[in-house]
Each structure stands twice: as C-alpha cells, then as structure tokens.
Design an enzyme around this catalytic site. Sequence first.
Site, PDB file in Angstrom:
ATOM      1  N   SER A 164       8.693   3.301   6.620  1.00 22.36           N
ATOM      2  CA  SER A 164       7.205   3.982   6.158  1.00 22.36           C
ATOM      3  C   SER A 164       7.044   4.908   7.460  1.00 22.36           C
ATOM      4  O   SER A 164       6.793   4.722   8.514  1.00 22.36           O
ATOM      5  CB  SER A 164       6.035   2.788   6.189  1.00 22.36           C
ATOM      6  OG  SER A 164       4.993   3.513   6.612  1.00 22.36           O
ATOM      7  N   MET A 192      -2.334   3.970  -2.190  1.00 18.86           N
ATOM      8  CA  MET A 192      -3.508   2.971  -1.999  1.00 18.86           C
ATOM      9  C   MET A 192      -4.481   3.962  -2.282  1.00 18.86           C
ATOM     10  O   MET A 192      -5.363   4.199  -1.485  1.00 18.86           O
ATOM     11  CB  MET A 192      -3.267   2.654  -0.544  1.00 18.86           C
ATOM     12  CG  MET A 192      -2.245   1.637  -0.232  1.00 18.86           C
ATOM     13  SD  MET A 192      -1.741   1.358   1.545  1.00 18.86           S
ATOM     14  CE  MET A 192      -0.622   2.765   1.423  1.00 18.86           C
TER      15      MET A 192
HETATM   16  C1  DX5 Z   1       0.065  -0.453   5.243  1.00 18.86           C
HETATM   17  C2  DX5 Z   1       1.259   0.289   4.649  1.00 18.86           C
HETATM   18  C3  DX5 Z   1       2.554   0.006   5.033  1.00 18.86           C
HETATM   19  C4  DX5 Z   1       2.500   0.275   6.531  1.00 18.86           C
HETATM   20  C5  DX5 Z   1       3.540  -0.791   7.130  1.00 18.86           C
HETATM   21  O1  DX5 Z   1      -1.233  -0.248   4.552  1.00 18.86           O
HETATM   22  O2  DX5 Z   1       1.328   0.199   3.225  1.00 18.86           O
HETATM   23  O3  DX5 Z   1       3.707   0.890   4.349  1.00 18.86           O
HETATM   24  O4  DX5 Z   1       3.257   1.491   7.134  1.00 18.86           O
HETATM   25  O5  DX5 Z   1       3.444  -0.519   8.574  1.00 18.86           O
HETATM   26  P1  DX5 Z   1       4.265  -2.004   9.501  1.00 18.86           P
HETATM   27  O6  DX5 Z   1       5.687  -2.016   9.069  1.00 18.86           O
HETATM   28  O7  DX5 Z   1       3.822  -1.532  10.773  1.00 18.86           O
HETATM   29  O8  DX5 Z   1       3.350  -3.236   9.080  1.00 18.86           O
HETATM   30 ZN    ZN Z   2       3.189   0.968   2.156  1.00 17.96          ZN
END
Ligand code: DX5
Ligand code: ZN
Length: 216
Positions: free
Chosen positions: A8, A68
């Site tokens: 991500s 989101m």
């Molecule tokens: C959170 C995002 C994730 C985020 C995950 O709302 O959807 O994709 O980047 O981050 P980590 O791996 O740090 O939990």
């Molecule tokens: Zn995500």
Amino acid sequence: MNHLVAPSLLSADFLNLKRDVEMLNRSEADWLHLDVMDGVFVPNISFGFVIMDLLKSITDKPLDVHLMIVQPEKFIDEVAAMGAYMMNVHYEVCTHLNRTIHAIKEKGMKAGVTLNPHTPVSLLKDIIQDVDMVLLMSVNPGFGGQKFIHNTLSKLDDLKNLIIQKNSQALIEVDGGVDLETGKLLVDAGADVLVAGSFVFSTENPEERIRQLKML
Ligand code: DX5
Ligand code: ZN
C-alpha cells in the site's frame, strides 16, 4: 495459487513517490494498492485522481484501487480511465451493490467488495458469485500502522466456506496490520492477497520486506 503481495502506497514517502514506485517496480510486489479516502466514509483524506494518474504512468504493476469513499459508483469511469486492474468498493456505502459491481465489470475492471471489521461475511451470500475479490479489512479503515484485528481470521474461515458453498471464484484479500506474523496466519488460513503498508515502508530495505512477505 501462490499468494500475491500488494504494497500500500499510503505508507510511502510522499515527497519521494517516484523513487518509491520505482522501488516497487523492481520488487516482487504483484500489485500496487492505492488507498483513496474522502474524509466522510473514513476520518482521513489521502489522494485522488491527479496523483493516481501520474502514478499509473510510472508503474508496471496492476493497480488495486481501494476506495474508502461514499458513493464510489460516481467514480467508476475515472477509475477505469486511469487503467485500474481492480476496483474495490465498500459494502457499507453501496445501496445498489449488484448494480455497482456489474458497472465496474462493464468497464473492463475486476470488481472487489470490501468489508469493514464489523461487517459479517454472511451479508455477501447473494453477491459472492458476482465479485472477483472480497477485501477483508483487518483494521478500521482510514490509517496505516494500526494493529491487526484477530477476528479477521475467523471471518476468513467464514468467507472460504461461503466461496466454496456458492462455487464462487472470488479471491480473498486482507488489508491492515499485515506483517510477517499476521501474514503467515492469513496465508495459512487461505488468503490470496496480502496488503501491507507500514510493514513494507518502515525500513531501509522495503524490497526485502516484500520478498519476505512473498515467501510466507
Ligand atoms: C487502511 C488502508 C490500508 C493501509 C494499510 O485504511 O486501507 O491499505 O495502508 O496499512 P498497514 O499495512 O500499515 O496497516
Ligand atoms: Zn487499503
């Protein structure tokens, strides 16, 4: 199938995005996971189409777009135009999910439905055959670097059973708090795609972290 890894970009260095995308191009990453936040569905705002169009021009990896946002159906054309491979919409914001899933596919993209940690898998009973992927949130969406919610493993079990029962081809992706320990639990439980943000980028050697996630 061997599991896929989708770093991500949310945890990348935004002042050096080109450098980080080029690192991902060289890495064993399978997809590039892009988190779009609107400050309404989630309590944070990330980036939008101006940035993603630029990223698209410099990456070799298929784009896994995680919206989101409320009313994601308004942006199907824009996500298709940027060449996304997968468009993920949240179950919680789609009143007409069947229509939205089919509209995404008609634009030539794969369609994913995403569940918040509190949203039960059983709600997918009548849509599971139509989706290409289910994205299970293992943190409450909005921020990188949160702690993995262990109940996700039991949801993964439920989802596997539903997929088998309904003869669906849907992949299972998990997003939030993924590191080597939680990633191993998820792969063993049957996850097809691991998203990882802070675990990948909070080190001097992100390529190695990606390689470690691929080896799980
Ligand atoms: C959170 C995002 C994730 C985020 C995950 O709302 O959807 O994709 O980047 O981050 P980590 O791996 O740090 O939990
Ligand atoms: Zn995500």
